[in-house]
Design an enzyme around this catalytic site. Structure first.
Site, PDB file in Angstrom:
ATOM      1  N   GLU A  90     -18.891 -12.835   1.707  1.00  0.00           N
ATOM      2  CA  GLU A  90     -19.177 -14.048   2.458  1.00  0.00           C
ATOM      3  C   GLU A  90     -18.040 -14.348   3.423  1.00  0.00           C
ATOM      4  O   GLU A  90     -16.880 -14.044   3.154  1.00  0.00           O
ATOM      5  CB  GLU A  90     -19.368 -15.221   1.499  1.00  0.00           C
ATOM      6  CG  GLU A  90     -20.646 -15.076   0.703  1.00  0.00           C
ATOM      7  CD  GLU A  90     -20.872 -16.212  -0.271  1.00  0.00           C
ATOM      8  OE1 GLU A  90     -21.924 -16.860  -0.165  1.00  0.00           O
ATOM      9  OE2 GLU A  90     -20.012 -16.455  -1.127  1.00  0.00           O
ATOM     10  N   CYS A 103     -13.083 -18.151   8.201  1.00  0.00           N
ATOM     11  CA  CYS A 103     -12.433 -17.800   6.931  1.00  0.00           C
ATOM     12  C   CYS A 103     -13.018 -16.476   6.464  1.00  0.00           C
ATOM     13  O   CYS A 103     -14.230 -16.363   6.293  1.00  0.00           O
ATOM     14  CB  CYS A 103     -12.701 -18.907   5.908  1.00  0.00           C
ATOM     15  SG  CYS A 103     -12.058 -18.525   4.258  1.00  0.00           S
ATOM     16  N   CYS A 110     -12.150  -9.847  -6.737  1.00  0.00           N
ATOM     17  CA  CYS A 110     -10.689  -9.941  -6.632  1.00  0.00           C
ATOM     18  C   CYS A 110     -10.057  -9.560  -7.956  1.00  0.00           C
ATOM     19  O   CYS A 110     -10.532  -9.977  -9.015  1.00  0.00           O
ATOM     20  CB  CYS A 110     -10.279 -11.369  -6.273  1.00  0.00           C
ATOM     21  SG  CYS A 110      -8.485 -11.552  -6.095  1.00  0.00           S
ATOM     22  N   CYS A 114      -7.937 -15.442 -11.254  1.00  0.00           N
ATOM     23  CA  CYS A 114      -7.571 -16.840 -11.495  1.00  0.00           C
ATOM     24  C   CYS A 114      -8.783 -17.571 -12.083  1.00  0.00           C
ATOM     25  O   CYS A 114      -9.884 -17.489 -11.532  1.00  0.00           O
ATOM     26  CB  CYS A 114      -7.121 -17.512 -10.201  1.00  0.00           C
ATOM     27  SG  CYS A 114      -5.793 -16.616  -9.372  1.00  0.00           S
ATOM     28  N   CYS A 117     -11.295 -19.860  -9.970  1.00  0.00           N
ATOM     29  CA  CYS A 117     -11.806 -19.316  -8.706  1.00  0.00           C
ATOM     30  C   CYS A 117     -13.065 -18.495  -8.955  1.00  0.00           C
ATOM     31  O   CYS A 117     -13.055 -17.579  -9.793  1.00  0.00           O
ATOM     32  CB  CYS A 117     -10.720 -18.444  -8.069  1.00  0.00           C
ATOM     33  SG  CYS A 117     -11.277 -17.482  -6.660  1.00  0.00           S
ATOM     34  N   SER A 215      -0.059 -19.362  -2.643  1.00  0.00           N
ATOM     35  CA  SER A 215      -0.745 -20.172  -3.659  1.00  0.00           C
ATOM     36  C   SER A 215       0.162 -20.321  -4.873  1.00  0.00           C
ATOM     37  O   SER A 215       0.430 -19.344  -5.560  1.00  0.00           O
ATOM     38  CB  SER A 215      -2.054 -19.487  -4.059  1.00  0.00           C
ATOM     39  OG  SER A 215      -2.919 -19.424  -2.943  1.00  0.00           O
ATOM     40  N   CYS A 334     -13.046 -23.541  -0.524  1.00  0.00           N
ATOM     41  CA  CYS A 334     -12.046 -22.657  -1.132  1.00  0.00           C
ATOM     42  C   CYS A 334     -12.445 -22.317  -2.554  1.00  0.00           C
ATOM     43  O   CYS A 334     -12.741 -23.208  -3.347  1.00  0.00           O
ATOM     44  CB  CYS A 334     -10.695 -23.351  -1.221  1.00  0.00           C
ATOM     45  SG  CYS A 334      -9.939 -23.676   0.345  1.00  0.00           S
TER      46      CYS A 334
HETATM   47  N1  SAH Z   1      -6.282 -14.602  -2.947  1.00  0.00           N
HETATM   48  C1  SAH Z   1      -5.664 -15.464  -2.007  1.00  0.00           C
HETATM   49  C2  SAH Z   1      -6.579 -15.935  -0.898  1.00  0.00           C
HETATM   50  C3  SAH Z   1      -7.985 -16.343  -1.273  1.00  0.00           C
HETATM   51  S1  SAH Z   1      -8.127 -17.822  -2.219  1.00  0.00           S
HETATM   52  C4  SAH Z   1      -5.011 -16.645  -2.700  1.00  0.00           C
HETATM   53  O1  SAH Z   1      -5.268 -16.843  -3.891  1.00  0.00           O
HETATM   54  O2  SAH Z   1      -4.218 -17.333  -2.064  1.00  0.00           O
HETATM   55  C5  SAH Z   1      -7.750 -19.088  -0.990  1.00  0.00           C
HETATM   56  C6  SAH Z   1      -7.318 -20.406  -1.599  1.00  0.00           C
HETATM   57  O3  SAH Z   1      -8.391 -21.028  -2.306  1.00  0.00           O
HETATM   58  C7  SAH Z   1      -6.178 -20.246  -2.597  1.00  0.00           C
HETATM   59  O4  SAH Z   1      -5.153 -21.168  -2.370  1.00  0.00           O
HETATM   60  C8  SAH Z   1      -6.883 -20.525  -3.888  1.00  0.00           C
HETATM   61  O5  SAH Z   1      -6.005 -20.967  -4.859  1.00  0.00           O
HETATM   62  C9  SAH Z   1      -7.894 -21.560  -3.501  1.00  0.00           C
HETATM   63  N2  SAH Z   1      -8.943 -21.752  -4.506  1.00  0.00           N
HETATM   64  C10 SAH Z   1      -9.464 -20.818  -5.320  1.00  0.00           C
HETATM   65  N3  SAH Z   1     -10.415 -21.358  -6.129  1.00  0.00           N
HETATM   66  C11 SAH Z   1     -10.492 -22.669  -5.804  1.00  0.00           C
HETATM   67  C12 SAH Z   1     -11.305 -23.761  -6.263  1.00  0.00           C
HETATM   68  N4  SAH Z   1     -12.241 -23.587  -7.193  1.00  0.00           N
HETATM   69  N5  SAH Z   1     -11.124 -24.967  -5.679  1.00  0.00           N
HETATM   70  C13 SAH Z   1     -10.199 -25.128  -4.717  1.00  0.00           C
HETATM   71  N6  SAH Z   1      -9.425 -24.142  -4.226  1.00  0.00           N
HETATM   72  C14 SAH Z   1      -9.556 -22.916  -4.771  1.00  0.00           C
HETATM   73 FE1  SF4 Z   2      -8.167 -13.812  -6.225  1.00  0.00          FE
HETATM   74 FE2  SF4 Z   2      -7.084 -15.797  -4.766  1.00  0.00          FE
HETATM   75 FE3  SF4 Z   2      -9.300 -16.225  -6.292  1.00  0.00          FE
HETATM   76 FE4  SF4 Z   2      -6.934 -15.819  -7.484  1.00  0.00          FE
HETATM   77  S1  SF4 Z   2      -7.502 -17.555  -6.131  1.00  0.00           S
HETATM   78  S2  SF4 Z   2      -8.874 -14.848  -8.058  1.00  0.00           S
HETATM   79  S3  SF4 Z   2      -5.998 -14.327  -6.136  1.00  0.00           S
HETATM   80  S4  SF4 Z   2      -9.143 -14.914  -4.516  1.00  0.00           S
END
Ligand code: SAH
Ligand code: SF4
Length: 350
Positions: A90, A103, A110, A114, A117, A215, A334
């Site tokens: 996406e 974006c 990934c 996390c 996410c 992050s 995000c």
């Molecule tokens: N892997 C990279 C980039 C993709 S995630 C990273 O982790 O930085 C982009 C941003 O979205 C990151 O700051 C991540 O922490 C945030 N993010 C992930 N899941 C989220 C959620 N459920 N709600 C809000 N932000 C989230």
């Molecule tokens: Fe991957 Fe970033 Fe999501 Fe963590 S927050 S699982 S590093 S995309």
């Protein structure tokens, strides 16, 4: 057949030379692909017919195929793109004032894992190629062109961890940045990483003025390891040292992202500890209230908790803003991207 968008300019030039073409061919074809956003060599009418045919036999230019398009009615759109192996990713377009931000994703799934996410919950499937990464920007650039608009900013914050797919991500950004084609200024690009230290150090040495977002999500290693499994490999001290190196090499202020999870990392003492960690650095904190997605066991804090957290940071000398995610209603915010169709969202003509 290879994907033409995977090639660097130098590779196109070498290829044209090996085919016995004159030196002006490489910039000519590059411009068709990256400035005119062409999708077929047959349309490149100022190229000799046999060259068009030869290119068309060796390469494809069409890029990933959009299979679903959703808009939130407020200027944010999400596209689901099908790749050649039928995997899907996406990408999101966010219209905000005169900004048109795309974006983009760098991996299918990934390896970060996390727990807050949606992409992390999918697990890791594969890396995207440079062409697959850049094509997401070109997709929306074509769409905007119809309205006489351009992509003004790119954030590498979609599915995946860009610094774990370093070479393809850098190649895509260099190709988008190339003045002979798309000419997107490096300062208009932000790369977000979960804190892959060797990648940050390498990026600092690229001589590319992209913005770096790191992050953090926690002010200490114990809590961070719960929220960011990769923190086992790269503790906070090392992540901050690498980010400092990035700031001094580029003169760019680093952003720190902090997802606020109710009852987990949203207390005032977390804010104070975070301020202590960052004070005195060329830094800015982006607070992102958690965006819910199916199967994620967290809640966003109340708005006044978010605001109090921000004020506490500012009070302790650290610049901070709250990022209101756009497109949450269509699961385009995000951390909500999964590479699947979203049920109940309206489908718009593409
Ligand atoms: N892997 C990279 C980039 C993709 S995630 C990273 O982790 O930085 C982009 C941003 O979205 C990151 O700051 C991540 O922490 C945030 N993010 C992930 N899941 C989220 C959620 N459920 N709600 C809000 N932000 C989230
Ligand atoms: Fe991957 Fe970033 Fe999501 Fe963590 S927050 S699982 S590093 S995309």
């Amino acid at each position: 057949m290879r994907e033409f968008l995977d090639l660097s300019f130098a590779e196109v030039a070498a290829l044209m030379a090996s085919w016995g073409e004159p030196p002006f061919r490489a910039p000519q074809i590059w411009k068709w692909a990256w400035r005119h956003l062409g999708t077929a060599f047959a349309d490149m009418t100022d190229l000799p017919r046999d060259l068009r045919a030869r290119l068309g036999e060796a390469f494809t230019l069409a890029g990933p195929v959009p299979i679903a398009h959703q808009g939130d009615g407020e200027g944010t759109e999400k596209v689901l793109l099908s790749l050649r192996d039928r995997q899907a990713i996406e990408a999101v377009l966010i219209r905000e004032d005169d900004r048109r931000t795309v974006c983009i994703s760098t991996q299918v799934g990934c390896p970060g894992g996390c727990p807050f996410c949606a992409t992390g919950k999918m697990g890791y499937v594969r890396d995207l190629t440079a062409g697959e990464i850049a094509a997401q920007v070109l997709h929306f650039a074509r769409e905007l062109r119809g309205a006489g608009e351009r992509v003004t900013h790119v954030v590498v914050m979609g599915m995946g961890e860009p610094l774990l797919n370093y070479d393809a991500t850098l190649q895509a950004l260099r190709n988008l940045n190339d003045r002979r084609g798309f000419a997107l200024g490096a300062r208009r690009v932000t790369v977000s990483t979960v804190g892959v230290v060797p990648g940050i150090v390498r990026l600092a040495g690229e001589g590319l003025q992209v913005n770096l977002a790191v992050s953090l999500h926690a002010p200490d290693d114990a809590l961070r390891r719960e929220l960011v499994p990769l923190a086992e490999r790269w503790p906070l001290a090392d992540v901050l040292a690498a980010a400092d190196r990035y700031a001094s090499a580029t003169g760019r202020r680093v952003s720190y992202e902090y997802v606020l999870l109710r009852g987990v990392n949203d207390r005032l003492d977390h804010a104070r500890d975070l301020a202590r960690l960052l004070r005195g650095r060329l830094a800015h904190v982006n607070l992102i209230p958690f965006n819910p997605a199916p199967g994620l066991p967290y809640e966003p804090p109340e708005p006044n908790t978010v605001d109090a957290f921000r004020r506490e940071l500012v009070l302790h000398g650290v610049d901070a803003t709250v990022r209101r995610s756009r497109g949450v209603a269509i699961q385009a915010g995000c951390g909500q991207l999964r590479g699947q169709r979203t049920e109940g969202a309206l489908k718009q003509p593409s």
